[in-house]
Design a protein around this motif. Structure first.
Motif, PDB file in Angstrom:
ATOM      1  N   UNK A   1       0.852  -1.296  -0.115  1.00  7.23           N
ATOM      2  CA  UNK A   1      -0.101  -0.038   0.059  1.00  7.23           C
ATOM      3  C   UNK A   1       0.924   1.453  -0.070  1.00  7.23           C
ATOM      4  N   UNK A   2       2.282   1.205   0.560  1.00  4.39           N
ATOM      5  CA  UNK A   2       3.032   2.343   0.596  1.00  4.39           C
ATOM      6  C   UNK A   2       3.335   2.709  -0.806  1.00  4.39           C
ATOM      7  N   UNK A   3       3.258   1.730  -1.634  1.00  7.42           N
ATOM      8  CA  UNK A   3       3.684   2.244  -3.120  1.00  7.42           C
ATOM      9  C   UNK A   3       2.821   3.542  -3.637  1.00  7.42           C
ATOM     10  N   UNK A   4       1.941   3.713  -3.208  1.00 10.67           N
ATOM     11  CA  UNK A   4       0.760   4.857  -3.541  1.00 10.67           C
ATOM     12  C   UNK A   4       1.765   6.055  -3.471  1.00 10.67           C
TER      13      UNK A   4
END
Length: 229
Positions: free
Chosen positions: A99-102
């Motif tokens: 999710x941090x890839x956002x």
């Protein structure tokens, strides 16, 4: 003066390489956190290369490479997110999740946008293109956002030079983060002011001069890191 600037740039890149190796092999601290620190330093190194190649002393040799160099410039959109990841890694021992890839979407989006735009442009000179204005505003705004986020999450920052050096000497990740964040803020302010000067004067040659200034300031920043090590 030209030889001096070339020497400073090459020395900056060499010291960047040394710092990356140091944080990859050091046994102090947590390995995943040190790897993030290495990535941040590599991203700063990319900005040295970009600043050097469009500087007043070297831009004429790299005119045919402006498309690739402008893509390299967009890695500045990753510095803020990686500093933010670094903060969470040592404060909360938190792993980077899918999710941090956002946080990388602005960088990915910019690469896609430029790839499409390049197909419509034959002759591309960075400071003659409106894309430079759009990209610089995006990078400045994006970086400011992550500066604010980082300061907000790290509640009790000690910004005294003595306090930062003391924390770094103690192999404190808080100290390294304070130093990185302080350097990031200073470079952001320099970038903002040089951009403002260029926009007021409307002289393309100022792009080259501000590239030189940015590279020299980064040289001083890397020297401070090496000196403390």
């Amino acid at each position: 003066m030209i030889v001096l600037f070339y020497s400073i740039t090459l020395l900056s890149l060499f010291m960047t390489f040394v710092l990356v190796i140091f944080f990859l092999i050091t046994k102090n601290g947590v390995r995943k956190v040190n790897r993030l620190l290495s990535c941040i330093i590599i991203l700063f190194g990319f900005q040295i290369i970009y600043s050097f190649t469009i500087s007043n002393y070297a831009f004429s040799y790299f005119l045919d490479w402006h498309k690739a160099l402008f893509l390299l410039r967009q890695t500045a959109l990753l510095i803020g997110p990686f500093i933010y990841f670094y903060l969470h890694a040592f404060l909360r021992n938190r792993q980077i999740k899918t999710g941090d890839l956002i946080h990388t979407l602005p960088f990915i989006g910019m690469l896609i946008f430029l790839s499409v735009s390049y197909n419509r442009i034959d002759h591309f000179i960075i400071w003659e293109s409106k894309l430079d204005l759009f990209s610089t505003l995006l990078i400045l705004t994006h970086s400011l956002l992550y500066i604010i986020l980082s300061i907000t999450n790290l509640q009790k920052l000690n910004y005294s030079i003595a306090g930062i050096v003391k924390n770094v000497k103690a192999s404190s990740h808080t100290g390294w983060f304070q130093l990185l964040l302080l350097g990031f803020v200073i470079l952001w302010v320099i970038n903002l002011n040089s951009f403002a000067i260029y926009m007021v004067l409307r002289k393309p040659v100022w792009c080259a001069y501000t590239g030189s200034i940015y590279s020299l300031c980064f040289f001083l920043f890397v020297n401070i890191l090496v000196f403390i090590l």
